[in-house]
Design an enzyme around this catalytic site. Structure first.
Site, PDB file in Angstrom:
ATOM      1  N   ARG A   1      -5.201   0.820  -6.830  1.00  0.00           N
ATOM      2  CA  ARG A   1      -3.967   1.373  -6.242  1.00  0.00           C
ATOM      3  C   ARG A   1      -3.370   2.462  -7.126  1.00  0.00           C
ATOM      4  NH1 ARG A   1      -2.337  -1.922  -1.932  1.00  0.00           N
ATOM      5  NH2 ARG A   1      -2.710  -4.147  -2.169  1.00  0.00           N
TER       6      ARG A   1
ATOM      7  N   GLY B   1       0.769  -1.251   0.000  1.00  0.00           N
ATOM      8  CA  GLY B   1       0.000   0.000   0.000  1.00  0.00           C
ATOM      9  C   GLY B   1       0.792   1.288   0.000  1.00  0.00           C
TER      10      GLY B   1
ATOM     11  N   GLU C   1       3.521   4.057   6.195  1.00  0.00           N
ATOM     12  CA  GLU C   1       2.327   3.236   5.995  1.00  0.00           C
ATOM     13  C   GLU C   1       1.339   3.974   5.103  1.00  0.00           C
ATOM     14  OE1 GLU C   1       0.920   0.687   5.627  1.00  0.00           O
ATOM     15  OE2 GLU C   1       0.374  -0.436   7.378  1.00  0.00           O
ATOM     16  N   ASP C   2       0.477   3.213   4.432  1.00  0.00           N
ATOM     17  CA  ASP C   2      -0.574   3.854   3.652  1.00  0.00           C
ATOM     18  C   ASP C   2      -1.693   4.363   4.556  1.00  0.00           C
ATOM     19  OD1 ASP C   2      -1.387   1.254   4.312  1.00  0.00           O
ATOM     20  OD2 ASP C   2      -2.089   0.738   2.303  1.00  0.00           O
TER      21      ASP C   2
ATOM     22  N   ASP D   1      -5.808   1.969  10.316  1.00  0.00           N
ATOM     23  CA  ASP D   1      -7.258   1.781  10.440  1.00  0.00           C
ATOM     24  C   ASP D   1      -7.548   1.325  11.875  1.00  0.00           C
ATOM     25  OD1 ASP D   1      -9.936   1.216   9.873  1.00  0.00           O
ATOM     26  OD2 ASP D   1      -9.521  -0.590   8.748  1.00  0.00           O
TER      27      ASP D   1
ATOM     28  N   PHE E   1     -14.363   3.405   3.926  1.00  0.00           N
ATOM     29  CA  PHE E   1     -13.419   2.660   3.095  1.00  0.00           C
ATOM     30  C   PHE E   1     -12.985   3.493   1.897  1.00  0.00           C
ATOM     31  CE2 PHE E   1     -11.904  -0.357  -0.025  1.00  0.00           C
ATOM     32  CZ  PHE E   1     -11.094  -1.165   0.748  1.00  0.00           C
TER      33      PHE E   1
ATOM     34  N   LYS F   1      -7.557   6.684  10.414  1.00  0.00           N
ATOM     35  CA  LYS F   1      -8.983   6.661  10.782  1.00  0.00           C
ATOM     36  C   LYS F   1      -9.094   6.594  12.306  1.00  0.00           C
ATOM     37  CE  LYS F   1     -10.234   3.604   6.891  1.00  0.00           C
ATOM     38  NZ  LYS F   1     -10.885   2.325   6.542  1.00  0.00           N
TER      39      LYS F   1
ATOM     40  N   ASP G   1      -6.102  -0.239  -2.142  1.00  0.00           N
ATOM     41  CA  ASP G   1      -6.874  -1.045  -3.083  1.00  0.00           C
ATOM     42  C   ASP G   1      -8.213  -1.496  -2.526  1.00  0.00           C
ATOM     43  OD1 ASP G   1      -5.511  -2.914  -1.219  1.00  0.00           O
ATOM     44  OD2 ASP G   1      -6.503  -4.423  -2.449  1.00  0.00           O
TER      45      ASP G   1
HETATM   46  P1  IMP Z   1      -5.187  -1.875  10.309  1.00  0.00           P
HETATM   47  O1  IMP Z   1      -4.325  -3.047  10.641  1.00  0.00           O
HETATM   48  O2  IMP Z   1      -6.640  -2.141  10.629  1.00  0.00           O
HETATM   49  O3  IMP Z   1      -4.712  -0.578  10.909  1.00  0.00           O
HETATM   50  O4  IMP Z   1      -5.201  -1.674   8.738  1.00  0.00           O
HETATM   51  C1  IMP Z   1      -4.146  -2.038   8.033  1.00  0.00           C
HETATM   52  C2  IMP Z   1      -4.359  -2.322   6.583  1.00  0.00           C
HETATM   53  O5  IMP Z   1      -5.715  -2.500   6.181  1.00  0.00           O
HETATM   54  C3  IMP Z   1      -3.851  -1.162   5.782  1.00  0.00           C
HETATM   55  O6  IMP Z   1      -2.435  -1.206   5.651  1.00  0.00           O
HETATM   56  C4  IMP Z   1      -4.569  -1.354   4.482  1.00  0.00           C
HETATM   57  O7  IMP Z   1      -3.863  -2.281   3.681  1.00  0.00           O
HETATM   58  C5  IMP Z   1      -5.896  -1.950   4.896  1.00  0.00           C
HETATM   59  N1  IMP Z   1      -6.944  -0.901   4.954  1.00  0.00           N
HETATM   60  C6  IMP Z   1      -7.473  -0.335   6.054  1.00  0.00           C
HETATM   61  N2  IMP Z   1      -8.396   0.583   5.733  1.00  0.00           N
HETATM   62  C7  IMP Z   1      -8.462   0.605   4.385  1.00  0.00           C
HETATM   63  C8  IMP Z   1      -9.232   1.375   3.435  1.00  0.00           C
HETATM   64  O8  IMP Z   1     -10.062   2.224   3.758  1.00  0.00           O
HETATM   65  N3  IMP Z   1      -9.007   1.098   2.120  1.00  0.00           N
HETATM   66  C9  IMP Z   1      -8.094   0.177   1.690  1.00  0.00           C
HETATM   67  N4  IMP Z   1      -7.350  -0.556   2.537  1.00  0.00           N
HETATM   68  C10 IMP Z   1      -7.530  -0.337   3.881  1.00  0.00           C
HETATM   69 MG    MG Z   2      -1.305  -2.122   4.051  1.00  0.00          MG
END
Ligand code: IMP
Ligand code: MG
Length: 177
Positions: A168, A48, A102-103, A106, A155, A134, A162
């Site tokens: 992407r 990402g 990081e992208d 979440d 989302f 977020k 993606d």
């Molecule tokens: P986390 O572990 O929940 O913080 O989220 C990590 C991963 O989930 C990110 O690195 C993204 O790859 C994916 N992700 C979380 N939210 C989104 C979104 O809104 N769109 C696309 N990918 C997301």
């Molecule tokens: Mg990711």
């Protein structure tokens, strides 16, 4: 900008590429000032973060290094705890100032699994730079140090992010409707 459709989902424009680039320039200025003389090692998390990392680095003018790592999930036993393994970390991170790129943060689960993996080393510092954050979705005590944009619990696709592998390559960011 118009709505787009990816597979079964409709998305509407959220942040255009000009705003993204402006924000990245601001982040780069902040990083240049915070990290001057520290020869930081940027670690971009694939897949990402590849576009964010590339654009951000164009604005970094201080001495620094960058490398790309990936978090791969593997089928471990429940007792083995962690479900993500860090691959591609070839650099010596001891005594280094690490900036994770990081992208999006979440739930914070990914960062919560990643950060302890550095405990076997002795980095001088570890900071997180994320393009999107977020806060309302966060379920872990993760506080990114550099944030491009805070968004709602929704989302998004585009700019490296993606939906089922697609989107992407979009220069703008879209949100699911
Ligand atoms: P986390 O572990 O929940 O913080 O989220 C990590 C991963 O989930 C990110 O690195 C993204 O790859 C994916 N992700 C979380 N939210 C989104 C979104 O809104 N769109 C696309 N990918 C997301
Ligand atoms: Mg990711």
């Amino acid at each position: 900008m118009e709505n787009i459709k990816i597979k079964d989902k409709e998305f509407k424009p959220l942040i255009d590429s000009a705003r993204i680039q402006t924000r990245i320039t601001e982040l780069a200025i902040e990083l240049n000032s915070d990290l001057k003389g520290k020869n930081p090692l940027f670690l971009a998390i694939l897949n990402g973060a590849f576009i964010f990392a590339a654009d951000l680095m164009k604005g970094i003018s201080i001495d620094c290094e960058i490398s790309f790592v990936k978090l791969a999930s593997y089928k471990g036993t429940k007792s083995s705890g962690s479900v993500l393994t860090l691959i591609g970390l070839d650099e010596d991170v001891n005594d280094r100032n690490i900036i994770i790129i990081e992208d999006i943060v979440d739930t914070g689960n990914t960062m919560t699994e990643l950060l302890p993996k550095f405990n076997v080393f002795s980095p001088r510092s570890i900071k997180i730079a994320t393009m999107f954050f977020k806060p309302a979705a966060l379920v872990n005590p993760i506080k990114p140090d550099y944030v491009g944009f805070e968004i709602g619990n929704e989302f998004i696709v585009g700019y490296g992010l993606d939906y089922e592998g697609l989107g992407r390559n979009l220069n703008d960011v879209f949100v699911a409707i």
